[in-house]
Each structure stands twice: as structure tokens, then as C-alpha cells.
Design a protein around this motif. Structure first.
Motif, PDB file in Angstrom:
ATOM      1  N   ALA A   1       0.841  -1.200   0.000  1.00 29.03           N
ATOM      2  CA  ALA A   1       0.000   0.000   0.000  1.00 29.03           C
ATOM      3  C   ALA A   1       0.876   1.249   0.000  1.00 29.03           C
ATOM      4  O   ALA A   1       1.993   1.242   0.529  1.00 29.03           O
ATOM      5  N   ILE A   2       0.341   2.313  -0.588  1.00 29.04           N
ATOM      6  CA  ILE A   2       1.038   3.598  -0.670  1.00 29.04           C
ATOM      7  C   ILE A   2       0.086   4.684  -0.170  1.00 29.04           C
ATOM      8  O   ILE A   2      -1.095   4.693  -0.539  1.00 29.04           O
ATOM      9  N   ASP A   3       0.599   5.580   0.660  1.00 29.49           N
ATOM     10  CA  ASP A   3      -0.187   6.726   1.132  1.00 29.49           C
ATOM     11  C   ASP A   3       0.281   7.984   0.402  1.00 29.49           C
ATOM     12  O   ASP A   3       1.410   8.439   0.597  1.00 29.49           O
ATOM     13  N   VAL A   4      -0.585   8.535  -0.429  1.00 33.35           N
ATOM     14  CA  VAL A   4      -0.242   9.709  -1.246  1.00 33.35           C
ATOM     15  C   VAL A   4      -0.794  10.966  -0.580  1.00 33.35           C
ATOM     16  O   VAL A   4      -1.993  11.050  -0.292  1.00 33.35           O
ATOM     17  N   SER A   5       0.078  11.935  -0.355  1.00 33.98           N
ATOM     18  CA  SER A   5      -0.330  13.144   0.372  1.00 33.98           C
ATOM     19  C   SER A   5      -0.461  14.382  -0.502  1.00 33.98           C
ATOM     20  O   SER A   5      -1.193  15.314  -0.144  1.00 33.98           O
ATOM     21  N   GLY A   6       0.254  14.441  -1.633  1.00 32.88           N
ATOM     22  CA  GLY A   6       0.180  15.659  -2.432  1.00 32.88           C
ATOM     23  C   GLY A   6       0.838  15.540  -3.794  1.00 32.88           C
ATOM     24  O   GLY A   6       1.457  14.521  -4.127  1.00 32.88           O
ATOM     25  N   PHE A   7       0.697  16.617  -4.573  1.00 28.77           N
ATOM     26  CA  PHE A   7       1.188  16.655  -5.950  1.00 28.77           C
ATOM     27  C   PHE A   7       1.815  18.025  -6.222  1.00 28.77           C
ATOM     28  O   PHE A   7       1.288  19.045  -5.788  1.00 28.77           O
ATOM     29  N   VAL A   8       2.934  18.013  -6.951  1.00 27.46           N
ATOM     30  CA  VAL A   8       3.588  19.263  -7.342  1.00 27.46           C
ATOM     31  C   VAL A   8       3.531  19.367  -8.862  1.00 27.46           C
ATOM     32  O   VAL A   8       3.818  18.394  -9.578  1.00 27.46           O
ATOM     33  N   LEU A   9       3.145  20.539  -9.356  1.00 27.84           N
ATOM     34  CA  LEU A   9       2.990  20.763 -10.792  1.00 27.84           C
ATOM     35  C   LEU A   9       4.173  21.523 -11.371  1.00 27.84           C
ATOM     36  O   LEU A   9       4.956  22.151 -10.648  1.00 27.84           O
ATOM     37  N   GLY A  10       4.268  21.478 -12.686  1.00 25.91           N
ATOM     38  CA  GLY A  10       5.373  22.138 -13.369  1.00 25.91           C
ATOM     39  C   GLY A  10       5.382  23.637 -13.192  1.00 25.91           C
ATOM     40  O   GLY A  10       6.440  24.275 -13.289  1.00 25.91           O
ATOM     41  N   ASP A  11       4.232  24.241 -12.927  1.00 28.80           N
ATOM     42  CA  ASP A  11       4.185  25.691 -12.728  1.00 28.80           C
ATOM     43  C   ASP A  11       4.465  26.090 -11.283  1.00 28.80           C
ATOM     44  O   ASP A  11       4.346  27.261 -10.913  1.00 28.80           O
ATOM     45  N   GLY A  12       4.838  25.105 -10.438  1.00 27.16           N
ATOM     46  CA  GLY A  12       5.204  25.399  -9.059  1.00 27.16           C
ATOM     47  C   GLY A  12       4.098  25.189  -8.045  1.00 27.16           C
ATOM     48  O   GLY A  12       4.356  25.204  -6.837  1.00 27.16           O
TER      49      GLY A  12
END
Length: 225
Positions: free
Chosen positions: A156-167
Motif C-alpha cells: 500500500a502507498i499513502d499519497v499526500s500531495g502533488f507538485v505541478l510544473g508551474d510550481g
């Protein structure tokens, strides 16, 4: 209360404290007892080779991890260390992951490319460059039960967030309810996309313990909340 042994004390303790992952409730039917020294269904070598070949074809950057059994039904068997995913125009890095089963890494790679990256472009107008996680392997029970969590077998993996190319940084905790209309839509789309690829997918609508992450587990359960 039975004492729980942690294979990686600092990493596992931090993950448990930050994510507070409870996982899904126990199924109604009684589950077979796992051996203290071997997982219930260790992958065969041909099965694992095929999975690793699939992960390679997905252009994942990873290294195989030696099989280890820690006792108390905790193990990292058929697992890899997943670092990043290459796409045609960018590299998506993954932070915070320890060993994760190849069986969980392959749907994760597909989800990142075809679920998250596409949603980021279509809804937010920017490519995905990073997925932040609270980790994968942690030798612990489902909270409040005597049943081992999917994290105890690195499945299992716990995903907390995402970062985009525009910062921009989109987090489950901050933006599921508090972000812009587009950010809230993005998080719900990627959650629903995960439900199509993982057996168990849990998020903020499941309970308060998942307010800050998506729990993604390759267990074949078809449980999406």
C-alpha cells in the motif's frame, strides 16, 4: 496490547504519526492466519519477472529490493524502490517511498501517468512533476484491530500531495475541501482514477484518519471510499 515491532523505526513511526492510516474495515468472512515468517501469497519468480518487465515498459525508474521477512507477518517480498517515472516531456519524481511491492508499483505508475498527469494538464493546465507520499512499508496493524495493514507487506502507498510544473503544490489535506474549484475537482478525479486501478482506495470521505492522504492498496478488494 501486543507490542508491534518496526522494521525501520524512524521511517515507520513518522509515517504512522503523520498519516494515521486506518485502512478499510475487516471483511465479514474470517481471513486465514498468515505465517509469522512468510507472507500469505509471495509472488512466484516468473510472476515477479513479468511484473518487473511491465514496470520497466512503463518507463519507471526503480531498483529491485531483496526479499525480507521481519516476523510478525511483516515483509517486503517482491518489492522495488520506485524513484520516478519518465514521460515523453517530463520526469515525475516520487518522494517518501520505501519498498513497495511490484504489484502495487505497476498500477501506481499507470495512475501517475494516465490518471494524475492527464488530470493535471486538463484541469489545472500544468504537467505533474512530483507525487508526495507518506510512504509504503510499515509493520503495523489496521488501527483498532489485530489485522495487519496492507503497509505491513509493502502493498500500500499513502499519497499526500502533488507538485505541478508551474510550481503549484496540491495537497489532500489542504485542497480536498479548501482549494480552488479546479483543485478540488482535480483531487476527486485522481481519487476516482485510483479506484479503477487499486483494490482498496481510501480518501477524506472515508474517515478523518484519511483527511491528509489517499490510501492506495493492491489487494483486489474493489473497495473505494
Amino acid at each position: 496490547m501486543r507490542r508491534i515491532l518496526f522494521a525501520f523505526p524512524l521511517l515507520a513511526a513518522a509515517s504512522a504519526l503523520v498519516s494515521g492510516c486506518i485502512d478499510r474495515p475487516a471483511p465479514s468472512k474470517r481471513q486465514p492466519t498468515r505465517s509469522a515468517n512468510r507472507p500469505q501469497s509471495a509472488p512466484s519468480r516468473p510472476e515477479l519477472r513479468q511484473c518487473l518487465a511491465t514496470l520497466t515498459a512503463q518507463r519507471a525508474i526503480f531498483s529491485p529490493v531483496e526479499d525480507r521477512w521481519y516476523g510478525n507477518a511483516c515483509s517486503t517480498v517482491g518489492s522495488v524502490k520506485l524513484a520516478a517515472l519518465n514521460t515523453d516531456s517530463a520526469t515525475i519524481t516520487v518522494s517518501g517511498l520505501g519498498p513497495v511491492t511490484c504489484a502495487a508499483a505497476t498500477p501506481f505508475a499507470a495512475w501517475a501517468r494516465y490518471g494524475v498527469d492527464r488530470a493535471a494538464q486538463q484541469i489545472l493546465g500544468s504537467r505533474l512533476v512530483k507525487i508526495e507520499t507518506y510512504g509504503s512499508y510499515s509493520c503495523r496493524n489496521v488501527a483498532g484491530t489485530a489485522r495487519r495493514s496492507g503497509h505491513a507487506s509493502a502493498n500500500a502507498i499513502d499519497v499526500s500531495g502533488f507538485v505541478l510544473g508551474d510550481g503549484r503544490r496540491i495537497t489532500v489535506l489542504g485542497d480536498w475541501n479548501g482549494g480552488t474549484t479546479e483543485e478540488r475537482r482535480f483531487l476527486r478525479v485522481v481519487h476516482d482514477s485510483a479506484c479503477k486501478r487499486f483494490g482498496t482506495t481510501l480518501g477524506p470521505n472515508y474517515n478523518a484518519a484519511h483527511a491528509n492522504h489517499f490510501h492506495l492498496e493492491a489487494d483486489g478488494a474493489k473497495f473505494c471510499r
